[in-house]
Design a protein around this motif. Structure first.
Motif, PDB file in Angstrom:
ATOM      1  N   ALA A 119      43.231  37.414  80.195  1.00 23.85           N
ATOM      2  CA  ALA A 119      42.221  37.255  81.251  1.00 23.85           C
ATOM      3  C   ALA A 119      42.865  36.970  82.603  1.00 23.85           C
ATOM      4  O   ALA A 119      42.344  37.389  83.648  1.00 23.85           O
ATOM      5  CB  ALA A 119      41.241  36.137  80.878  1.00 23.85           C
ATOM      6  N   ALA A 120      43.986  36.257  82.609  1.00 24.68           N
ATOM      7  CA  ALA A 120      44.686  35.931  83.852  1.00 24.68           C
ATOM      8  C   ALA A 120      45.642  37.042  84.282  1.00 24.68           C
ATOM      9  O   ALA A 120      46.201  36.975  85.373  1.00 24.68           O
ATOM     10  CB  ALA A 120      45.469  34.632  83.685  1.00 24.68           C
ATOM     11  N   ASP A 121      45.840  38.028  83.409  1.00 21.16           N
ATOM     12  CA  ASP A 121      46.772  39.126  83.654  1.00 21.16           C
ATOM     13  C   ASP A 121      48.187  38.600  83.895  1.00 21.16           C
ATOM     14  O   ASP A 121      48.831  38.933  84.890  1.00 21.16           O
ATOM     15  CB  ASP A 121      46.299  39.990  84.821  1.00 21.16           C
ATOM     16  CG  ASP A 121      47.077  41.300  84.937  1.00 21.16           C
ATOM     17  OD1 ASP A 121      47.608  41.768  83.905  1.00 21.16           O
ATOM     18  OD2 ASP A 121      47.186  41.823  86.066  1.00 21.16           O
ATOM     19  N   VAL A 122      48.614  37.749  82.966  1.00 24.53           N
ATOM     20  CA  VAL A 122      49.971  37.198  83.025  1.00 24.53           C
ATOM     21  C   VAL A 122      50.634  37.399  81.677  1.00 24.53           C
ATOM     22  O   VAL A 122      49.958  37.526  80.656  1.00 24.53           O
ATOM     23  CB  VAL A 122      49.970  35.693  83.403  1.00 24.53           C
ATOM     24  CG1 VAL A 122      49.320  35.465  84.759  1.00 24.53           C
ATOM     25  CG2 VAL A 122      49.305  34.847  82.332  1.00 24.53           C
ATOM     26  N   PRO A 123      51.951  37.393  81.653  1.00 24.46           N
ATOM     27  CA  PRO A 123      52.643  37.487  80.365  1.00 24.46           C
ATOM     28  C   PRO A 123      52.329  36.265  79.498  1.00 24.46           C
ATOM     29  O   PRO A 123      52.144  35.157  80.014  1.00 24.46           O
ATOM     30  CB  PRO A 123      54.125  37.499  80.742  1.00 24.46           C
ATOM     31  CG  PRO A 123      54.175  37.809  82.195  1.00 24.46           C
ATOM     32  CD  PRO A 123      52.876  37.368  82.785  1.00 24.46           C
ATOM     33  N   LEU A 124      52.267  36.458  78.218  1.00 26.01           N
ATOM     34  CA  LEU A 124      51.966  35.371  77.287  1.00 26.01           C
ATOM     35  C   LEU A 124      52.936  34.200  77.465  1.00 26.01           C
ATOM     36  O   LEU A 124      52.542  33.033  77.377  1.00 26.01           O
ATOM     37  CB  LEU A 124      51.996  35.890  75.849  1.00 26.01           C
ATOM     38  CG  LEU A 124      51.551  34.936  74.751  1.00 26.01           C
ATOM     39  CD1 LEU A 124      50.126  34.437  74.997  1.00 26.01           C
ATOM     40  CD2 LEU A 124      51.642  35.627  73.392  1.00 26.01           C
TER      41      LEU A 124
END
Length: 185
Positions: free
Chosen positions: A42-47
């Motif tokens: 949802a944040a469009d960031v790497p895990l």
């Protein structure tokens, strides 16, 4: 630096995006359905950003719910700041209940998820207690501390009633309830 190493992406808002995305995921899936993977997507960031910025899911939930409670409390404070008389304060508090507290379905769900988490896990009650203290502080110039507690409880109850009842009380009844409490000897 080797030819194969990727440069780090400068993303100073990443932590804030993760917190905001966590609230969105909670609104969509509940606390039970909130995971690092869902929030990262949802944040469009790497895990990997999840564990870099937060020690674990509890740390992220605390940050997200604290941010949410601060935002809601700040809305009440802004609305109440213009009041100079008890009548103006009651009008502002009525508007807060009628329009602000559960203004959206998202707010209703996030608030209920926080309440449920605080009910199950006492370590989250500091968030709800701080939120309630801020609400009561907006009433302090107009009523005694016990009345502020009662009005805040009415705020919580009427807000839930308005959000969850199929035929909720209108703003006029909300105002009347607040007036009765505020003027009771």
């Amino acid at each position: 630096m080797s030819d194969h190493a990727r440069p780090r992406r400068h993303d100073p808002q990443r932590r804030d995006r993760i917190i905001d995305a966590c609230l969105d995921v909670i609104a969509e899936h509940g606390v039970a359905g909130t995971s690092h993977r869902r929030v990262a997507a949802a944040a469009d960031v790497p895990l990997g950003s999840m564990t870099y910025h937060f020690e674990g899911m509890d740390a992220l939930l605390r940050e997200a719910f604290t941010r949410y409670a601060d935002q809601v409390a700040a809305r009440a404070e802004r609305r109440m700041a213009a009041a100079t008389t008890l009548e103006e304060a009651l009008d502002a508090f009525t508007a807060n209940i009628d329009q602000d507290v559960f203004g959206t379905q998202r707010d209703l769900i996030i608030t209920q998820e926080l309440y449920t988490l605080a009910a199950r896990r006492p370590e989250y009650r500091d968030i709800t207690s701080a939120w309630m203290a801020r609400t009561r502080a907006t009433l302090a110039p107009f009523v005694d501390p016990d009345t502020a507690v009662m009005l805040d409880a009415m705020n919580e109850g009427l807000s839930l009633h308005r959000a969850l009842h199929t035929s909720p009380a209108g703003a006029a009844l909300v105002r009347e309830a607040l007036v009765r409490l505020a003027r009771h000897p």
